[in-house]
Design a protein around this motif. Structure first.
Motif, PDB file in Angstrom:
ATOM      1  N   TRP A  12       0.823  -1.204   0.000  1.00 42.37           N
ATOM      2  CA  TRP A  12       0.000   0.000   0.000  1.00 42.37           C
ATOM      3  C   TRP A  12       0.860   1.259   0.000  1.00 42.37           C
ATOM      4  O   TRP A  12       0.595   2.217  -0.742  1.00 42.37           O
ATOM      5  CB  TRP A  12      -0.945   0.023   1.191  1.00 42.37           C
ATOM      6  CG  TRP A  12      -1.701   1.324   1.281  1.00 42.37           C
ATOM      7  CD1 TRP A  12      -1.488   2.354   2.141  1.00 42.37           C
ATOM      8  CD2 TRP A  12      -2.757   1.744   0.403  1.00 42.37           C
ATOM      9  NE1 TRP A  12      -2.351   3.389   1.881  1.00 42.37           N
ATOM     10  CE2 TRP A  12      -3.137   3.041   0.821  1.00 42.37           C
ATOM     11  CE3 TRP A  12      -3.416   1.155  -0.666  1.00 42.37           C
ATOM     12  CZ2 TRP A  12      -4.144   3.753   0.195  1.00 42.37           C
ATOM     13  CZ3 TRP A  12      -4.425   1.868  -1.300  1.00 42.37           C
ATOM     14  CH2 TRP A  12      -4.782   3.146  -0.867  1.00 42.37           C
ATOM     15  N   ALA A  16       0.328   3.938  -2.823  1.00 37.35           N
ATOM     16  CA  ALA A  16      -0.197   5.243  -2.417  1.00 37.35           C
ATOM     17  C   ALA A  16       0.840   6.347  -2.557  1.00 37.35           C
ATOM     18  O   ALA A  16       0.499   7.518  -2.718  1.00 37.35           O
ATOM     19  CB  ALA A  16      -0.703   5.177  -0.973  1.00 37.35           C
ATOM     20  N   GLN A  41      -9.524   0.227  -1.969  1.00 34.09           N
ATOM     21  CA  GLN A  41      -8.794   1.298  -1.285  1.00 34.09           C
ATOM     22  C   GLN A  41      -8.100   2.202  -2.294  1.00 34.09           C
ATOM     23  O   GLN A  41      -8.097   3.427  -2.158  1.00 34.09           O
ATOM     24  CB  GLN A  41      -7.754   0.682  -0.339  1.00 34.09           C
ATOM     25  CG  GLN A  41      -8.324  -0.088   0.838  1.00 34.09           C
ATOM     26  CD  GLN A  41      -8.629   0.816   2.020  1.00 34.09           C
ATOM     27  OE1 GLN A  41      -8.506   2.023   1.931  1.00 34.09           O
ATOM     28  NE2 GLN A  41      -9.040   0.232   3.128  1.00 34.09           N
ATOM     29  N   LEU A  42      -7.494   1.564  -3.314  1.00 37.46           N
ATOM     30  CA  LEU A  42      -6.786   2.342  -4.324  1.00 37.46           C
ATOM     31  C   LEU A  42      -7.762   3.165  -5.162  1.00 37.46           C
ATOM     32  O   LEU A  42      -7.485   4.322  -5.506  1.00 37.46           O
ATOM     33  CB  LEU A  42      -5.970   1.402  -5.221  1.00 37.46           C
ATOM     34  CG  LEU A  42      -5.065   2.054  -6.268  1.00 37.46           C
ATOM     35  CD1 LEU A  42      -4.124   3.078  -5.633  1.00 37.46           C
ATOM     36  CD2 LEU A  42      -4.273   0.988  -7.024  1.00 37.46           C
ATOM     37  N   LEU A  45      -8.645   6.182  -3.142  1.00 35.15           N
ATOM     38  CA  LEU A  45      -7.517   7.120  -3.117  1.00 35.15           C
ATOM     39  C   LEU A  45      -7.448   7.914  -4.418  1.00 35.15           C
ATOM     40  O   LEU A  45      -7.254   9.137  -4.414  1.00 35.15           O
ATOM     41  CB  LEU A  45      -6.219   6.335  -2.905  1.00 35.15           C
ATOM     42  CG  LEU A  45      -4.925   7.165  -2.945  1.00 35.15           C
ATOM     43  CD1 LEU A  45      -4.694   7.822  -1.596  1.00 35.15           C
ATOM     44  CD2 LEU A  45      -3.736   6.307  -3.316  1.00 35.15           C
ATOM     45  N   PRO A  51      -6.252  13.227  -0.957  1.00 32.98           N
ATOM     46  CA  PRO A  51      -5.645  11.944  -0.575  1.00 32.98           C
ATOM     47  C   PRO A  51      -4.351  12.137   0.203  1.00 32.98           C
ATOM     48  O   PRO A  51      -3.711  13.193   0.138  1.00 32.98           O
ATOM     49  CB  PRO A  51      -5.372  11.287  -1.929  1.00 32.98           C
ATOM     50  CG  PRO A  51      -5.122  12.444  -2.847  1.00 32.98           C
ATOM     51  CD  PRO A  51      -6.059  13.531  -2.383  1.00 32.98           C
ATOM     52  N   LEU A  53      -0.977   9.476   2.184  1.00 30.47           N
ATOM     53  CA  LEU A  53      -0.406   8.127   2.230  1.00 30.47           C
ATOM     54  C   LEU A  53      -1.295   7.168   3.007  1.00 30.47           C
ATOM     55  O   LEU A  53      -1.264   5.960   2.785  1.00 30.47           O
ATOM     56  CB  LEU A  53       0.991   8.154   2.857  1.00 30.47           C
ATOM     57  CG  LEU A  53       2.142   8.531   1.929  1.00 30.47           C
ATOM     58  CD1 LEU A  53       3.439   8.635   2.711  1.00 30.47           C
ATOM     59  CD2 LEU A  53       2.283   7.531   0.789  1.00 30.47           C
ATOM     60  N   GLY A  55      -4.465   7.081   2.752  1.00 31.18           N
ATOM     61  CA  GLY A  55      -5.579   6.694   1.902  1.00 31.18           C
ATOM     62  C   GLY A  55      -6.506   7.861   1.617  1.00 31.18           C
ATOM     63  O   GLY A  55      -6.126   9.031   1.780  1.00 31.18           O
TER      64      GLY A  55
END
Length: 328
Positions: A12, A16, A41-42, A45, A51, A53, A55
């Motif tokens: 992640w 991210a 999640q991505l 984001l 956004p 780091l 999320g």
């Protein structure tokens, strides 16, 4: 929004932290390790207006629309029915979405799972959008079996392997999800799920331990000639074909391995260990290899959603299994 799964934290941070994102990602790895959760999640984001780091912020208008499943610039493509193919007309609707201008003025994000469910025409229809998506569009493809994808699909994506957690980490996570379950059952579920913790929880929901016990008992009765292949095939008709073929493929492999090594530590799950030993002593490698070839060919047909007569297929499998013991 759900937290990042513990074994995905490093990946992640990598995703991210990117200053520029690829137009297409292929998130691949075994089923049941949380690839869908990571992709969601991505997606959040990429659509978020603030956004970080950690999320998506969860507070901006884009996040609120996404949480309500009314965001106009996100698109999720899945088979219309479980275990069915993604059809070309579904992909054409997706391509139409990709060519449109983002309604909120930011990115458009597509999530497609599982990518290998696309039939040939559907996969070919997606190629242009994968190569040159219109506007600021990001496509997130999820695959449990990337080898089944067209090379032209894979080559147009940034391929990102997703990690399988360590066994102890998986067991700790399953214990949090299923605290009422005895530890030995959690161990057994994780073994049946090939180490994938989310898959282990799904197997529990499906009652797979009970199904497995039914199948193992049936095999023992078959080998003792207490039940016929046709009777068992009828009894197993409601069970998952792919699970049955996965188990029989694994058992054929374990028998062959035991014949070659004699290693009693490599007999697999305890419920079938004695059966594996018995068949290894009573059959020939030639019979096993022929059965294994048959199993793999028909497993591929099951995965490919071929129109099969389930009872006749299971009966054919059980006839071969019953014939394994014999002259060496």
């Amino acid at each position: 929004m759900a937290d990042i799964l513990p074994w995905q934290s490093g990946l992640w941070q990598l995703l991210a932290g990117r200053e520029q994102h690829a137009h297409a990602y292929l998130l691949h790895g075994p089923a049941g390790i949380g690839k869908r959760a990571l992709a969601e999640q991505l997606m959040a984001l990429l659509l978020c207006r603030q956004p970080s780091l950690a999320g998506a912020c969860g507070d901006c208008r884009s996040c609120q629309l996404l949480a309500a499943q009314t965001h106009p610039d996100h698109y999720i493509l899945e088979p219309e029915e479980a275990d069915k193919a993604i059809r070309v007309d579904q992909v054409r609707q997706l391509v139409s979405f990709v060519t449109q201008t983002a309604q909120l003025g930011g990115r458009k994000v597509v999530l497609l799972e599982p990518a290998e469910a696309m039939n040939l025409n559907a996969a070919n229809a997606l190629l242009k959008s994968l190569e040159e998506p219109a506007g600021d569009t990001v496509l997130l493809l999820i695959s449990h079996q990337p080898s089944r994808l067209l090379p032209t699909i894979r080559s147009r994506c940034v391929q990102q392997a997703c990690p399988l957690p360590a066994r102890e980490q998986s067991l700790d996570w399953i214990a949090q999800q299923l605290p009422e379950l005895p530890s030995e059952q959690r161990e057994e579920l994780l073994t049946l799920a090939a180490g994938s913790p989310l898959a282990a929880c799904r197997l529990h929901e499906l009652g797979v331990l009970e199904m497995r016990a039914q199948v193992v008992e049936g095999i023992k009765k078959l080998l003792k000639q207490q039940q016929s292949p046709s009777q068992l095939a009828e009894a197993w008709n409601p069970l998952s074909l792919i699970l049955l073929f996965d188990w029989f493929c694994e058992w054929a492999h374990l028998i062959l391995r035991y014949q070659m090594s004699g290693d009693e530590q490599g007999l697999g799950a305890a419920d079938m260990a004695k059966v594996i030993q018995y068949l290894a002593q009573k059959t020939t490698p030639a019979k096993l290899l022929a059965l294994q070839d048959w199993l793999l060919a028909h497993r591929q047909k099951v995965l490919g959603k071929a129109n099969l007569n389930r009872v006749l297929l299971l009966e054919a499998l059980l006839v071969q299994w019953a014939n394994l013991p014999g002259a060496r």
